[in-house]
Design a protein around this motif. Structure first.
Motif, mmCIF file in Angstrom:
data_model
loop_
_atom_site.group_PDB
_atom_site.id
_atom_site.type_symbol
_atom_site.label_atom_id
_atom_site.label_comp_id
_atom_site.label_asym_id
_atom_site.label_seq_id
_atom_site.Cartn_x
_atom_site.Cartn_y
_atom_site.Cartn_z
ATOM 1 N N ARG A 35 0.821 -1.215 0.000
ATOM 2 C CA ARG A 35 0.000 0.000 0.000
ATOM 3 C C ARG A 35 0.854 1.265 0.000
ATOM 4 O O ARG A 35 0.383 2.328 -0.405
ATOM 5 N N GLU A 36 2.099 1.139 0.452
ATOM 6 C CA GLU A 36 2.988 2.301 0.505
ATOM 7 C C GLU A 36 3.585 2.663 -0.861
ATOM 8 O O GLU A 36 4.113 3.754 -1.040
ATOM 9 N N LEU A 37 3.521 1.758 -1.813
ATOM 10 C CA LEU A 37 4.120 2.008 -3.118
ATOM 11 C C LEU A 37 3.406 3.133 -3.855
ATOM 12 O O LEU A 37 2.177 3.210 -3.868
ATOM 13 N N GLU A 38 4.205 4.018 -4.461
ATOM 14 C CA GLU A 38 3.639 5.108 -5.253
ATOM 15 C C GLU A 38 3.080 4.561 -6.564
ATOM 16 O O GLU A 38 3.728 3.742 -7.218
ATOM 17 N N PRO A 39 1.893 5.002 -6.969
ATOM 18 C CA PRO A 39 1.310 4.530 -8.235
ATOM 19 C C PRO A 39 2.219 4.749 -9.434
ATOM 20 O O PRO A 39 2.247 3.914 -10.346
ATOM 21 N N VAL A 40 2.954 5.857 -9.444
ATOM 22 C CA VAL A 40 3.836 6.123 -10.585
ATOM 23 C C VAL A 40 4.948 5.093 -10.665
ATOM 24 O O VAL A 40 5.370 4.703 -11.765
ATOM 25 N N VAL A 41 5.426 4.616 -9.515
ATOM 26 C CA VAL A 41 6.462 3.587 -9.504
ATOM 27 C C VAL A 41 5.901 2.271 -10.028
ATOM 28 O O VAL A 41 6.542 1.569 -10.823
ATOM 29 N N VAL A 42 4.699 1.931 -9.597
ATOM 30 C CA VAL A 42 4.055 0.705 -10.087
ATOM 31 C C VAL A 42 3.873 0.787 -11.599
ATOM 32 O O VAL A 42 4.099 -0.193 -12.326
ATOM 33 N N ALA A 43 3.475 1.976 -12.101
ATOM 34 C CA ALA A 43 3.298 2.154 -13.541
ATOM 35 C C ALA A 43 4.619 1.995 -14.279
ATOM 36 O O ALA A 43 4.680 1.375 -15.352
ATOM 37 N N LEU A 44 5.698 2.549 -13.728
ATOM 38 C CA LEU A 44 7.017 2.417 -14.356
ATOM 39 C C LEU A 44 7.457 0.950 -14.403
ATOM 40 O O LEU A 44 8.016 0.493 -15.407
ATOM 41 N N VAL A 45 7.213 0.224 -13.330
ATOM 42 C CA VAL A 45 7.572 -1.192 -13.295
ATOM 43 C C VAL A 45 6.762 -1.968 -14.337
ATOM 44 O O VAL A 45 7.288 -2.869 -15.005
ATOM 45 N N ALA A 46 5.493 -1.614 -14.495
ATOM 46 C CA ALA A 46 4.666 -2.272 -15.511
ATOM 47 C C ALA A 46 5.234 -2.030 -16.910
ATOM 48 O O ALA A 46 5.269 -2.943 -17.749
ATOM 49 N N VAL A 47 5.705 -0.817 -17.158
ATOM 50 C CA VAL A 47 6.330 -0.499 -18.454
ATOM 51 C C VAL A 47 7.601 -1.320 -18.647
ATOM 52 O O VAL A 47 7.876 -1.833 -19.745
ATOM 53 N N VAL A 49 8.230 -4.244 -17.359
ATOM 54 C CA VAL A 49 7.829 -5.633 -17.606
ATOM 55 C C VAL A 49 7.515 -5.825 -19.086
ATOM 56 O O VAL A 49 7.930 -6.820 -19.705
ATOM 57 N N ILE A 50 6.816 -4.858 -19.661
ATOM 58 C CA ILE A 50 6.500 -4.928 -21.094
ATOM 59 C C ILE A 50 7.784 -4.837 -21.913
ATOM 60 O O ILE A 50 7.966 -5.568 -22.894
ATOM 61 N N ALA A 51 8.683 -3.938 -21.499
ATOM 62 C CA ALA A 51 9.950 -3.769 -22.226
ATOM 63 C C ALA A 51 10.791 -5.036 -22.183
ATOM 64 O O ALA A 51 11.425 -5.410 -23.179
ATOM 65 N N GLU A 52 10.780 -5.728 -21.035
ATOM 66 C CA GLU A 52 11.544 -6.969 -20.927
ATOM 67 C C GLU A 52 11.048 -8.010 -21.926
ATOM 68 O O GLU A 52 11.837 -8.694 -22.595
ATOM 69 N N GLY A 53 9.730 -8.119 -22.035
ATOM 70 C CA GLY A 53 9.171 -9.072 -22.992
ATOM 71 C C GLY A 53 9.531 -8.732 -24.420
ATOM 72 O O GLY A 53 9.831 -9.612 -25.232
ATOM 73 N N ALA A 54 9.532 -7.423 -24.738
ATOM 74 C CA ALA A 54 9.863 -7.003 -26.100
ATOM 75 C C ALA A 54 11.346 -7.203 -26.404
ATOM 76 O O ALA A 54 11.714 -7.631 -27.506
ATOM 77 N N VAL A 241 15.134 -6.119 -15.507
ATOM 78 C CA VAL A 241 14.596 -6.724 -14.278
ATOM 79 C C VAL A 241 15.227 -6.069 -13.050
ATOM 80 O O VAL A 241 14.532 -5.755 -12.066
ATOM 81 N N ALA A 242 16.543 -5.837 -13.108
ATOM 82 C CA ALA A 242 17.234 -5.214 -11.977
ATOM 83 C C ALA A 242 16.736 -3.797 -11.729
ATOM 84 O O ALA A 242 16.557 -3.376 -10.576
ATOM 85 N N VAL A 243 16.493 -3.042 -12.790
ATOM 86 C CA VAL A 243 15.974 -1.673 -12.649
ATOM 87 C C VAL A 243 14.598 -1.702 -11.984
ATOM 88 O O VAL A 243 14.305 -0.893 -11.095
ATOM 89 N N LEU A 308 5.002 -7.987 -6.288
ATOM 90 C CA LEU A 308 4.445 -7.063 -7.272
ATOM 91 C C LEU A 308 5.075 -7.288 -8.643
ATOM 92 O O LEU A 308 4.363 -7.354 -9.663
ATOM 93 N N PHE A 309 6.391 -7.415 -8.681
ATOM 94 C CA PHE A 309 7.062 -7.619 -9.967
ATOM 95 C C PHE A 309 6.599 -8.904 -10.643
ATOM 96 O O PHE A 309 6.256 -8.914 -11.830
ATOM 97 N N ARG A 310 6.558 -9.976 -9.890
ATOM 98 C CA ARG A 310 6.131 -11.257 -10.463
ATOM 99 C C ARG A 310 4.651 -11.229 -10.832
ATOM 100 O O ARG A 310 4.236 -11.819 -11.840
ATOM 101 N N GLY A 311 3.842 -10.552 -10.039
ATOM 102 C CA GLY A 311 2.429 -10.459 -10.367
ATOM 103 C C GLY A 311 2.212 -9.771 -11.702
ATOM 104 O O GLY A 311 1.447 -10.250 -12.548
ATOM 105 N N LEU A 312 2.894 -8.654 -11.915
ATOM 106 C CA LEU A 312 2.780 -7.938 -13.187
ATOM 107 C C LEU A 312 3.324 -8.784 -14.334
ATOM 108 O O LEU A 312 2.757 -8.796 -15.436
ATOM 109 N N THR A 313 4.427 -9.495 -14.080
ATOM 110 C CA THR A 313 5.024 -10.338 -15.118
ATOM 111 C C THR A 313 4.079 -11.458 -15.538
ATOM 112 O O THR A 313 3.918 -11.728 -16.737
#
Length: 335
Positions: A35-47, A49-54, A241-243, A308-313
């Motif tokens: 709950r403490e995570l900033e939404p913008v950080v979660v959004a960046l991580v989601a991006v 995750v997409i970049a890793e797949g590409a 992934v490290a980033v 969170l990272f694995r969930g998005l992945t």
């Protein structure tokens, strides 16, 4: 029916291990951290995750390039995302994705299954070798003398020795390995013939398939640029992934350097040998434990970042990867 049982058993085993770890770390503490995570950080991580797949498409493109006309850039990304989907849903876990994807690669390139399996096996080997090598070099140079690196360096060193040993074995003893493969695969081919009529159950057919596989693997010695691109793709994935993990840990208040996280990214891949869909549980526990050891993060913080990272992945792999897999040609293995 048996496959469904294996999937359910694997998910129960892996899910049970993950739930056990989360219970150990503390469900309540993990929920608070999430709950403490900033939404913008979660959004960046989601991006990311997409970049890793590409980015994985680079290795696919380079490995398939020798087959027929190869694949285009968009097709390579499609195949990479489809591979992620099979990593998640396959009863045998991520270790089985390349044999599955070889079916679609040989259909798309109008070549032979053995040839497709050969080039994708090379890609898997080179990618893992590049990532482990980078981690070992970082441990021996940038983080030399760091007390937390020792326990991580040992398994990385074992993995490095295993990779080098396998490379030497293939290079020096390929003829003997081919004979062993033929003797093992011939009776297996007779069994598979009952379900896939196009499979040649005779020793001559198996020998031809092994020969095609061996020739395709050997051809990469003459195209070092393609091998280099596969390695670069693997290192880019490792960096992304490290980033993502660094962003999550930083947002959770852990002041940690980027290099220790980059170093441990290949380590949890050991868990992929466990035949569990998506390596659920084994990968997550290993990654969270390595983060605790190298960054000094608490158990709940490390578990929150990994969860969170694995969930998005997994969500992206199932959604985008499933869509890409559905578009592939080659689902029908009948002649």
């Amino acid at each position: 029916m048996r496959r469904r049982v294996r999937v359910v058993a694997g998910l129960l085993l892996g899910g049970g291990a993950l739930l056990g770890y989360l219970w150990f770390a503390g469900f309540g503490d993990i929920a608070v951290r999430l709950r403490e995570l900033e939404p913008v950080v979660v959004a960046l991580v989601a991006v990311l995750v997409i970049a890793e797949g590409a980015v994985d498409g680079l290795g696919v493109w380079a490995s398939v390039r020798p087959l027929g006309d190869g694949l285009t850039g968009p097709e390579s990304v499609q195949f990479a995302l489809a591979g992620d989907f099979f990593d998640i849903v396959s009863p045998a876990g991520p270790a089985s994705s390349e044999p599955i994807m070889a079916q679609f690669v040989h259909t798309a390139t109008a070549t032979n299954y053995s040839e497709a399996l050969g080039v994708r096996s090379v890609a898997k080997y080179v990618k893992s070798a590049a990532q482990v090598t980078l981690s070992i070099l970082l441990a021996l140079t940038v983080l030399q003398g760091n007390a937390t690196v020792g326990p991580i360096l040992r398994p990385l060193g074992i993995a490095g020795v295993a990779i080098v040993g396998l490379g030497i074995l293939v290079a020096v003893g390929s003829t003997a390995l081919s004979r062993v493969a033929i003797s093992i695969l011939t009776p297996i081919a007779r069994v598979i013939r009952r379900f896939v009529p196009s499979v040649d159950p005779d020793e001559a057919g198996v020998r031809d398939a092994v020969g095609r596989f061996r020739r395709r693997v050997g051809e990469f010695r003459t195209v070092p640029l393609l091998v280099g691109l596969i390695a670069v793709g693997g290192i880019l994935e490792q960096t992304i992934v490290a980033v993502a993990l660094w962003l999550l840990l930083s947002d959770l208040g852990v002041a940690v350097g980027f290099v220790p996280i980059l170093l441990i990214v290949p380590l949890p891949q050991v868990g992929t040998v466990v035949p569990i869909p998506a390596s659920l549980g084994s990968y997550d526990v290993l990654l969270a434990g390595a983060l605790v050891l190298t960054t000094g993060a608490s158990g709940p913080v490390a578990a929150s970042a990994v969860l969170l990272f694995r969930g998005l992945t997994l969500v992206f792999g199932l959604a985008a990867g499933g869509f890409c897999a559905a578009q592939l040609r080659g689902w029908d293995v009948r002649p």
